[in-house]
Design a protein around this motif. Structure first.
Motif, PDB file in Angstrom:
ATOM      1  N   CYS A  84      45.311  20.325  -7.406  1.00 41.25           N
ATOM      2  CA  CYS A  84      44.973  18.891  -8.150  1.00 41.25           C
ATOM      3  C   CYS A  84      45.590  19.184  -9.468  1.00 41.25           C
ATOM      4  CB  CYS A  84      43.536  18.808  -8.473  1.00 41.25           C
ATOM      5  SG  CYS A  84      42.442  18.362  -7.020  1.00 41.25           S
ATOM      6  N   SER A  85      45.669  20.449  -9.882  1.00 40.11           N
ATOM      7  CA  SER A  85      46.255  20.793 -11.310  1.00 40.11           C
ATOM      8  C   SER A  85      47.826  20.556 -11.062  1.00 40.11           C
ATOM      9  CB  SER A  85      45.827  22.163 -11.697  1.00 40.11           C
ATOM     10  OG  SER A  85      46.326  23.163 -10.773  1.00 40.11           O
ATOM     11  N   LEU A  86      48.132  20.894  -9.984  1.00 39.01           N
ATOM     12  CA  LEU A  86      49.844  20.769  -9.661  1.00 39.01           C
ATOM     13  C   LEU A  86      50.164  19.431  -9.391  1.00 39.01           C
ATOM     14  CD1 LEU A  86      50.175  23.869  -7.177  1.00 39.01           C
ATOM     15  CD2 LEU A  86      51.000  23.908  -9.674  1.00 39.01           C
ATOM     16  N   PHE A  87      49.323  18.680  -8.843  1.00 38.49           N
ATOM     17  CA  PHE A  87      49.406  17.259  -8.598  1.00 38.49           C
ATOM     18  C   PHE A  87      49.486  16.392 -10.041  1.00 38.49           C
ATOM     19  CE2 PHE A  87      47.718  13.009  -8.019  1.00 38.49           C
ATOM     20  CZ  PHE A  87      48.795  12.284  -7.155  1.00 38.49           C
ATOM     21  N   ILE A  88      48.602  16.915 -10.906  1.00 37.72           N
ATOM     22  CA  ILE A  88      48.672  16.205 -12.167  1.00 37.72           C
ATOM     23  C   ILE A  88      50.030  16.590 -12.921  1.00 37.72           C
ATOM     24  CG2 ILE A  88      47.656  16.067 -14.583  1.00 37.72           C
ATOM     25  CD1 ILE A  88      44.911  16.436 -12.964  1.00 37.72           C
ATOM     26  N   LYS A  89      50.356  17.862 -12.796  1.00 32.28           N
ATOM     27  CA  LYS A  89      51.605  18.355 -13.396  1.00 32.28           C
ATOM     28  C   LYS A  89      52.817  17.508 -12.846  1.00 32.28           C
ATOM     29  CE  LYS A  89      54.504  22.454 -14.471  1.00 32.28           C
ATOM     30  NZ  LYS A  89      54.547  24.014 -13.930  1.00 32.28           N
ATOM     31  N   GLU A  90      52.959  17.408 -11.714  1.00 27.33           N
ATOM     32  CA  GLU A  90      54.152  16.705 -11.055  1.00 27.33           C
ATOM     33  C   GLU A  90      54.354  15.231 -11.361  1.00 27.33           C
ATOM     34  OE1 GLU A  90      56.541  18.311  -9.820  1.00 27.33           O
ATOM     35  OE2 GLU A  90      55.920  20.241  -8.994  1.00 27.33           O
ATOM     36  N   GLN A  91      52.830  14.735 -11.288  1.00 27.16           N
ATOM     37  CA  GLN A  91      53.000  13.462 -11.807  1.00 27.16           C
ATOM     38  C   GLN A  91      53.401  12.868 -13.272  1.00 27.16           C
ATOM     39  OE1 GLN A  91      51.598  10.334  -9.597  1.00 27.16           O
ATOM     40  NE2 GLN A  91      52.664  11.963  -8.347  1.00 27.16           N
ATOM     41  N   LYS A  92      53.197  13.694 -13.937  1.00 23.76           N
ATOM     42  CA  LYS A  92      53.503  13.478 -15.371  1.00 23.76           C
ATOM     43  C   LYS A  92      54.957  13.228 -15.459  1.00 23.76           C
ATOM     44  CE  LYS A  92      49.668  15.339 -17.583  1.00 23.76           C
ATOM     45  NZ  LYS A  92      49.149  16.503 -18.563  1.00 23.76           N
ATOM     46  N   ALA A  93      55.918  14.228 -14.704  1.00 28.70           N
ATOM     47  CA  ALA A  93      57.403  14.205 -14.834  1.00 28.70           C
ATOM     48  C   ALA A  93      58.088  13.473 -13.558  1.00 28.70           C
ATOM     49  CB  ALA A  93      57.697  15.695 -14.436  1.00 28.70           C
ATOM     50  N   SER A  94      56.987  12.862 -12.705  1.00 27.83           N
ATOM     51  CA  SER A  94      57.975  12.010 -11.760  1.00 27.83           C
ATOM     52  C   SER A  94      58.058  10.373 -11.928  1.00 27.83           C
ATOM     53  CB  SER A  94      56.829  11.907 -10.666  1.00 27.83           C
ATOM     54  OG  SER A  94      57.354  11.043  -9.331  1.00 27.83           O
ATOM     55  N   ILE A  95      59.196   9.877 -11.349  1.00 28.15           N
ATOM     56  CA  ILE A  95      59.428   8.513 -11.725  1.00 28.15           C
ATOM     57  C   ILE A  95      58.500   7.813 -10.885  1.00 28.15           C
ATOM     58  CG2 ILE A  95      61.371   6.791 -11.351  1.00 28.15           C
ATOM     59  CD1 ILE A  95      63.232   8.780 -11.706  1.00 28.15           C
ATOM     60  N   LEU A  96      58.289   8.395  -9.509  1.00 24.88           N
ATOM     61  CA  LEU A  96      57.554   7.570  -8.753  1.00 24.88           C
ATOM     62  C   LEU A  96      55.929   7.892  -8.745  1.00 24.88           C
ATOM     63  CD1 LEU A  96      59.626   7.602  -5.499  1.00 24.88           C
ATOM     64  CD2 LEU A  96      59.261   5.695  -7.051  1.00 24.88           C
ATOM     65  N   ARG A  97      55.137   7.553  -9.729  1.00 25.64           N
ATOM     66  CA  ARG A  97      54.070   7.877 -10.082  1.00 25.64           C
ATOM     67  C   ARG A  97      53.100   7.262  -9.293  1.00 25.64           C
ATOM     68  NH1 ARG A  97      53.548   8.807 -16.693  1.00 25.64           N
ATOM     69  NH2 ARG A  97      55.314  10.219 -17.013  1.00 25.64           N
ATOM     70  N   ILE A  98      51.907   7.851  -8.841  1.00 29.61           N
ATOM     71  CA  ILE A  98      50.843   7.443  -7.995  1.00 29.61           C
ATOM     72  C   ILE A  98      49.756   6.733  -8.836  1.00 29.61           C
ATOM     73  CG2 ILE A  98      48.949   7.865  -6.147  1.00 29.61           C
ATOM     74  CD1 ILE A  98      52.023   8.030  -5.149  1.00 29.61           C
ATOM     75  N   TYR A  99      49.265   5.610  -8.543  1.00 29.62           N
ATOM     76  CA  TYR A  99      48.135   4.962  -9.496  1.00 29.62           C
ATOM     77  C   TYR A  99      47.298   4.622  -8.410  1.00 29.62           C
ATOM     78  CZ  TYR A  99      51.482   4.547 -13.256  1.00 29.62           C
ATOM     79  OH  TYR A  99      52.270   4.800 -14.398  1.00 29.62           O
ATOM     80  N   PRO A 100      46.214   5.606  -8.261  1.00 27.81           N
ATOM     81  CA  PRO A 100      45.135   5.506  -7.188  1.00 27.81           C
ATOM     82  C   PRO A 100      44.227   4.100  -7.216  1.00 27.81           C
ATOM     83  CG  PRO A 100      45.120   7.557  -7.880  1.00 27.81           C
ATOM     84  CD  PRO A 100      46.095   6.609  -8.875  1.00 27.81           C
ATOM     85  N   LEU A 101      44.298   3.415  -8.516  1.00 28.41           N
ATOM     86  CA  LEU A 101      43.354   2.343  -8.697  1.00 28.41           C
ATOM     87  C   LEU A 101      44.365   1.153  -8.435  1.00 28.41           C
ATOM     88  CD1 LEU A 101      40.757   3.408 -11.388  1.00 28.41           C
ATOM     89  CD2 LEU A 101      40.728   3.490  -8.937  1.00 28.41           C
ATOM     90  N   GLU A 102      45.553   1.086  -7.781  1.00 24.96           N
ATOM     91  CA  GLU A 102      46.745  -0.118  -7.632  1.00 24.96           C
ATOM     92  C   GLU A 102      45.838  -0.968  -6.981  1.00 24.96           C
ATOM     93  OE1 GLU A 102      49.766  -1.689  -8.726  1.00 24.96           O
ATOM     94  OE2 GLU A 102      50.130   0.458  -8.421  1.00 24.96           O
ATOM     95  N   CYS A 103      46.075  -2.380  -7.267  1.00 20.40           N
ATOM     96  CA  CYS A 103      45.449  -3.310  -6.617  1.00 20.40           C
ATOM     97  C   CYS A 103      45.934  -3.566  -5.381  1.00 20.40           C
ATOM     98  CB  CYS A 103      45.893  -4.762  -7.050  1.00 20.40           C
ATOM     99  SG  CYS A 103      45.322  -6.094  -6.475  1.00 20.40           S
ATOM    100  N   ILE A 104      45.106  -3.557  -4.271  1.00 24.08           N
ATOM    101  CA  ILE A 104      45.475  -3.380  -2.799  1.00 24.08           C
ATOM    102  C   ILE A 104      44.991  -5.014  -2.070  1.00 24.08           C
ATOM    103  CG2 ILE A 104      44.973  -2.279  -0.617  1.00 24.08           C
ATOM    104  CD1 ILE A 104      43.903  -0.004  -2.299  1.00 24.08           C
ATOM    105  N   SER A 105      46.171  -5.149  -1.390  1.00 17.45           N
ATOM    106  CA  SER A 105      45.807  -6.763  -0.866  1.00 17.45           C
ATOM    107  C   SER A 105      45.676  -6.473   0.690  1.00 17.45           C
ATOM    108  CB  SER A 105      47.208  -7.259  -0.712  1.00 17.45           C
ATOM    109  OG  SER A 105      48.180  -6.689   0.232  1.00 17.45           O
ATOM    110  N   THR A 106      44.535  -7.451   1.214  1.00 22.51           N
ATOM    111  CA  THR A 106      44.139  -7.488   2.596  1.00 22.51           C
ATOM    112  C   THR A 106      45.555  -7.304   3.381  1.00 22.51           C
ATOM    113  OG1 THR A 106      42.550  -9.077   1.960  1.00 22.51           O
ATOM    114  CG2 THR A 106      43.111  -8.982   4.199  1.00 22.51           C
ATOM    115  N   ASP A 107      46.498  -7.735   3.244  1.00 19.43           N
ATOM    116  CA  ASP A 107      47.681  -7.644   4.208  1.00 19.43           C
ATOM    117  C   ASP A 107      48.052  -6.075   4.337  1.00 19.43           C
ATOM    118  OD1 ASP A 107      47.823 -10.529   4.806  1.00 19.43           O
ATOM    119  OD2 ASP A 107      49.405 -11.033   3.354  1.00 19.43           O
ATOM    120  N   PHE A 108      48.086  -5.702   3.074  1.00 21.19           N
ATOM    121  CA  PHE A 108      48.468  -4.104   3.093  1.00 21.19           C
ATOM    122  C   PHE A 108      47.596  -3.279   3.700  1.00 21.19           C
ATOM    123  CE2 PHE A 108      49.636   0.058   1.609  1.00 21.19           C
ATOM    124  CZ  PHE A 108      50.897  -0.031   1.365  1.00 21.19           C
ATOM    125  N   ILE A 109      46.210  -3.675   3.641  1.00 20.56           N
ATOM    126  CA  ILE A 109      45.124  -2.876   4.647  1.00 20.56           C
ATOM    127  C   ILE A 109      45.467  -2.991   5.915  1.00 20.56           C
ATOM    128  CG2 ILE A 109      42.674  -2.772   4.944  1.00 20.56           C
ATOM    129  CD1 ILE A 109      42.163  -3.500   2.062  1.00 20.56           C
TER     130      ILE A 109
END
Length: 454
Positions: free
Chosen positions: A213-238
């Protein structure tokens, strides 16, 4: 010089940058599990068999959870190839929710019904008691394993394969140290025996989760393709996620259930047969672990290539992966044959158990190239195109139409010894390999699953 499908680096640099960290992680886990097995082996045949059976249900959970991780990896690798940050976030979120539901089901079952579960494997009450206590403790490790699996999928597919490796290495070292302390009661600790192993493993997984978890947070701060877990999810995507994930989950669950049935078969042959099979598991995991990174690299690199629409390059790259693994597995099989007579002597078990262990290692070595080819082909290449229904049909046919029926016949009708039962069961791998190659050559698995996520 051959260039990478992902950039300007040579292709072998891309393969090694993914394969080496993952393989090292797997090898480190497997090598230390050999040490753990030696420790438990000092407690006697019943303890070895008890842990072998007590660990079957957690293993079934692990492979089912890994299926969700695989689904996440398939989607993330292609969206990463398309530089689609929103697609990556949605892939992580939808698969994570599914993994949480699966974890809850397995956790509640392990807590409330351990005796009923293990009674399906053997009629030996002593083994059931040992295994039930072990299973209850192990269930606590399910949640940290869930988090670790999902974060590892993201990190490996976004160019940070070293982070899961680091967390895993620290975890297995911790596990081994705690095993030494808790199993035998060293350094003033209570002598907990088999339960000490379960506590050590659970503690190590919690530590691994916190580190990752700590390494993930560290990598996300420096990453262009950051992960946003609360991103809006569509029915089609599910729906898209479920179309990819469902066959994999069903596949891995039924494969794990099939592996569980194999344990039922071995358990009914006898406690010594079950103990011998348990002793071979670290050797099997160590050998397969050498190629885990190659399989993951195949899934990621081929998936990236398909995400870009470069089908010809993906096919040629897949052929190369298959050749590498077949040649490497022949060499590893030869090494296993050389050490087969020494390995069983490390354990305080009966002479019959040692004898069975040697025979099982010989058989495993003979079929190793088939097992590795199936792992890379079905677990990596064919799934990278998202057509997971192909691998579902292929693997379920091998396990449930061939492996399980012939195993029951061999053990309970023909009353064959453990080595012949194992040999006959393993023939299903050959059938799966033939089917897998036919699917591979057809090229029907090569699909681009990326969609517009704006």
């Amino acid at each position: 010089m051959t260039r990478s499908l992902l950039g300007n680096k040579p292709l072998y640099h891309e393969i090694l940058s993914i394969a080496i960290p993952i393989s090292l992680q797997s090898l480190f886990q497997s090598s230390l599990s050999v040490i753990d097995q030696i420790m438990v082996g000092q407690l006697g045949t019943n303890s070895v068999a008890g842990i072998g059976l007590g660990g079957r249900f957690p293993n079934l959970f692990a492979v089912t959870l890994a299926a969700v991780g695989t689904s996440s990896s398939i989607m993330i690798s292609q969206y990463c190839g398309a530089n689609d940050r929103r697609g990556i976030s949605r892939s992580f979120s939808t698969n994570g929710l599914l993994a949480l539901f699966i974890t809850a089901v397995f956790f509640l079952t392990s807590i409330f019904f351990p005796v009923q579960i293990l009674s399906c494997y053997t009629s030996d009450a002593n083994i059931v008691t040992i295994g039930s206590d072990y299973l209850r403790i192990m269930s606590v490790s399910y949640i940290p394993l869930l988090i670790t699996t999902m974060l590892s999928a993201v990190l490996r597919n976004t160019g940070h394969a070293k982070s899961p490796m680091i967390a895993s290495i620290i975890s297995v070292i911790t596990n081994t140290i705690l095993n030494y302390i808790l199993i035998f009661g060293n350094f003033g600790a209570p002598r907990l025996g088999v339960n000490g192993t379960a506590i050590a493993t659970t503690s190590a997984r919690i530590i691994e989760c916190l580190i990752l978890c700590s390494l993930f947070i560290k990598e996300q701060k420096a990453s262009i393709l950051r992960i946003y877990p609360l991103e809006c999810i569509s029915t089609d995507f599910i729906k898209k996620m479920l179309m990819i994930a469902s066959p994999i989950i069903i596949n891995e669950f039924l494969w794990g259930a099939g592996d569980t049935m194999y344990s039922v078969i071995y358990g009914h042959i006898g406690t010594e047969a079950m103990a011998a099979m348990t002793l071979t598991l670290p050797i099997q995991n160590l050998s397969i672990g050498l190629f885990t990174g190659v399989s993951s690299a195949a899934a990621i690199l081929v998936g990236n290539s398909l995400g870009k629409g470069t089908y010809a390059g993906a096919y040629k790259l897949s052929q190369r992966f298959i050749r590498y693994c077949i040649l490497g597995s022949f060499g590893i099989g030869g090494v296993l044959c050389l050490i087969s007579g020494v390995y069983p002597n490390l354990f305080d078990v009966s002479g019959s158990t040692r004898h069975y262990t040697v025979l099982l290692i010989y058989i495993f070595s003979a079929f190793l190239f088939v097992k590795v080819s199936n792992m890379v082909l079905a677990g990596g290449i064919l799934r990278s195109g998202g057509k997971t229904v192909y691998t579902l049909a292929m693997e379920m046919f091998g396990t449930w139409a061939i492996g399980v029926p012939i195993g029951f016949l061999a053990a309970m009708v023909w009353h064959l010894p453990i080595e012949w039962v194992y040999c006959l069961i393993t023939t299903e791998e050959v059938v799966r390999l033939v089917i897998g190659l036919l699917i591979f050559w057809s090229k029907k698995w090569m699909k681009q699953i990326t969609i517009t996520t704006a």
